[in-house]
Write a protein that holds these residues in place. Structure first.
Motif, mmCIF file in Angstrom:
data_model
loop_
_atom_site.group_PDB
_atom_site.id
_atom_site.type_symbol
_atom_site.label_atom_id
_atom_site.label_comp_id
_atom_site.label_asym_id
_atom_site.label_seq_id
_atom_site.Cartn_x
_atom_site.Cartn_y
_atom_site.Cartn_z
ATOM 1 N N MET A 103 -4.623 -26.113 -24.244
ATOM 2 C CA MET A 103 -4.620 -27.232 -25.158
ATOM 3 C C MET A 103 -3.202 -27.587 -25.607
ATOM 4 O O MET A 103 -2.844 -28.742 -25.632
ATOM 5 C CB MET A 103 -5.470 -26.903 -26.398
ATOM 6 N N VAL A 104 -2.431 -26.547 -25.956
ATOM 7 C CA VAL A 104 -1.076 -26.785 -26.438
ATOM 8 C C VAL A 104 -0.221 -27.382 -25.328
ATOM 9 O O VAL A 104 0.588 -28.271 -25.561
ATOM 10 C CB VAL A 104 -0.450 -25.477 -26.968
ATOM 11 N N MET A 105 -0.386 -26.918 -24.083
ATOM 12 C CA MET A 105 0.395 -27.424 -22.946
ATOM 13 C C MET A 105 0.153 -28.908 -22.738
ATOM 14 O O MET A 105 1.088 -29.649 -22.439
ATOM 15 C CB MET A 105 0.026 -26.686 -21.655
ATOM 16 N N MET A 106 -1.095 -29.350 -22.908
ATOM 17 C CA MET A 106 -1.404 -30.765 -22.706
ATOM 18 C C MET A 106 -0.706 -31.613 -23.776
ATOM 19 O O MET A 106 -0.203 -32.693 -23.491
ATOM 20 C CB MET A 106 -2.915 -30.996 -22.725
ATOM 21 N N GLY A 107 -0.664 -31.106 -25.010
ATOM 22 C CA GLY A 107 0.008 -31.826 -26.094
ATOM 23 C C GLY A 107 1.502 -31.937 -25.845
ATOM 24 O O GLY A 107 2.105 -32.977 -26.068
ATOM 25 N N ILE A 108 2.088 -30.847 -25.347
ATOM 26 C CA ILE A 108 3.524 -30.851 -25.031
ATOM 27 C C ILE A 108 3.798 -31.805 -23.875
ATOM 28 O O ILE A 108 4.777 -32.552 -23.891
ATOM 29 C CB ILE A 108 4.015 -29.419 -24.706
ATOM 30 N N GLY A 109 2.919 -31.794 -22.873
ATOM 31 C CA GLY A 109 3.082 -32.689 -21.729
ATOM 32 C C GLY A 109 3.069 -34.144 -22.159
ATOM 33 O O GLY A 109 3.886 -34.946 -21.712
ATOM 34 N N ARG A 110 2.124 -34.500 -23.033
ATOM 35 C CA ARG A 110 2.036 -35.869 -23.526
ATOM 36 C C ARG A 110 3.282 -36.234 -24.326
ATOM 37 O O ARG A 110 3.803 -37.343 -24.221
ATOM 38 C CB ARG A 110 0.795 -36.039 -24.410
ATOM 39 N N MET A 111 3.773 -35.277 -25.112
ATOM 40 C CA MET A 111 4.959 -35.522 -25.919
ATOM 41 C C MET A 111 6.176 -35.773 -25.017
ATOM 42 O O MET A 111 6.972 -36.669 -25.255
ATOM 43 C CB MET A 111 5.235 -34.332 -26.837
ATOM 44 N N VAL A 112 6.298 -34.979 -23.950
ATOM 45 C CA VAL A 112 7.417 -35.143 -23.021
ATOM 46 C C VAL A 112 7.345 -36.510 -22.356
ATOM 47 O O VAL A 112 8.354 -37.217 -22.234
ATOM 48 C CB VAL A 112 7.418 -34.005 -21.964
ATOM 49 N N VAL A 113 6.157 -36.919 -21.940
ATOM 50 C CA VAL A 113 5.996 -38.221 -21.297
ATOM 51 C C VAL A 113 6.364 -39.342 -22.261
ATOM 52 O O VAL A 113 7.073 -40.294 -21.895
ATOM 53 C CB VAL A 113 4.539 -38.399 -20.781
ATOM 54 N N SER A 114 5.931 -39.221 -23.518
ATOM 55 C CA SER A 114 6.253 -40.281 -24.486
ATOM 56 C C SER A 114 7.754 -40.313 -24.783
ATOM 57 O O SER A 114 8.342 -41.387 -24.929
ATOM 58 C CB SER A 114 5.444 -40.105 -25.767
ATOM 59 N N LEU A 115 8.390 -39.152 -24.848
ATOM 60 C CA LEU A 115 9.842 -39.121 -25.069
ATOM 61 C C LEU A 115 10.600 -39.749 -23.904
ATOM 62 O O LEU A 115 11.564 -40.499 -24.105
ATOM 63 C CB LEU A 115 10.320 -37.682 -25.279
ATOM 64 N N LYS A 116 10.147 -39.457 -22.681
ATOM 65 C CA LYS A 116 10.803 -40.041 -21.508
ATOM 66 C C LYS A 116 10.690 -41.555 -21.532
ATOM 67 O O LYS A 116 11.643 -42.270 -21.236
ATOM 68 C CB LYS A 116 10.184 -39.489 -20.225
ATOM 69 N N SER A 117 9.519 -42.057 -21.881
ATOM 70 C CA SER A 117 9.351 -43.513 -21.903
ATOM 71 C C SER A 117 10.199 -44.142 -23.002
ATOM 72 O O SER A 117 10.769 -45.227 -22.823
ATOM 73 C CB SER A 117 7.882 -43.888 -22.078
ATOM 74 N N LYS A 118 10.317 -43.489 -24.145
ATOM 75 C CA LYS A 118 11.169 -44.008 -25.214
ATOM 76 C C LYS A 118 12.631 -44.030 -24.787
ATOM 77 O O LYS A 118 13.362 -44.976 -25.067
ATOM 78 C CB LYS A 118 11.015 -43.166 -26.486
ATOM 79 N N LEU A 119 13.060 -42.972 -24.084
ATOM 80 C CA LEU A 119 14.448 -42.936 -23.613
ATOM 81 C C LEU A 119 14.710 -44.045 -22.607
ATOM 82 O O LEU A 119 15.766 -44.675 -22.619
ATOM 83 C CB LEU A 119 14.761 -41.573 -22.997
ATOM 84 N N ARG A 120 13.750 -44.283 -21.704
ATOM 85 C CA ARG A 120 13.918 -45.363 -20.727
ATOM 86 C C ARG A 120 14.040 -46.704 -21.425
ATOM 87 O O ARG A 120 14.854 -47.541 -21.043
ATOM 88 C CB ARG A 120 12.732 -45.379 -19.755
ATOM 89 N N SER A 121 13.228 -46.921 -22.458
ATOM 90 C CA SER A 121 13.287 -48.199 -23.167
ATOM 91 C C SER A 121 14.621 -48.350 -23.898
ATOM 92 O O SER A 121 15.158 -49.451 -23.994
ATOM 93 C CB SER A 121 12.113 -48.339 -24.135
#
Length: 66
Positions: A1-19
Motif C-alpha cells: 500500500m505504501v509503495m503505491m502511494g509513493i509511486g503516485r507521489m513520484v509520478v505527480s512530482l515528475k509531472s509538476k517538474l515537467r510543467s
C-alpha cells in the motif's frame, strides 16, 4: 500500500517538474560585441592587477625580488 502511494507521489512530482520546465520563458541570447569583449577583458585585467598589488603590498607576503 505504501509503495503505491509513493509511486503516485513520484509520478505527480515528475509531472509538476515537467510543467515548470515548460513555463520557463525563452529569450534570445545576446551576442557579445567587440566592445563588450574588450570591456570584459579589461575588467578581468583590473581585478588581476588589484589582487596582485594587494598581495605585493601585504607585509606578510613572501615575495621574491629578482
Amino acid at each position: 500500500m505504501v509503495m503505491m502511494g509513493i509511486g503516485r507521489m513520484v509520478v505527480s512530482l515528475k509531472s509538476k517538474l515537467r510543467s515548470l520546465k515548460t513555463m520557463k520563458k525563452d529569450y534570445d541570447k545576446v551576442e557579445k560585441s567587440e566592445s563588450m569583449r574588450v570591456e570584459i577583458r579589461s575588467r578581468k585585467a583590473r581585478k588581476l592587477i588589484e589582487r596582485t598589488l594587494k598581495i605585493a603590498d601585504s607585509p606578510t607576503s613572501k615575495t621574491f625580488a629578482f
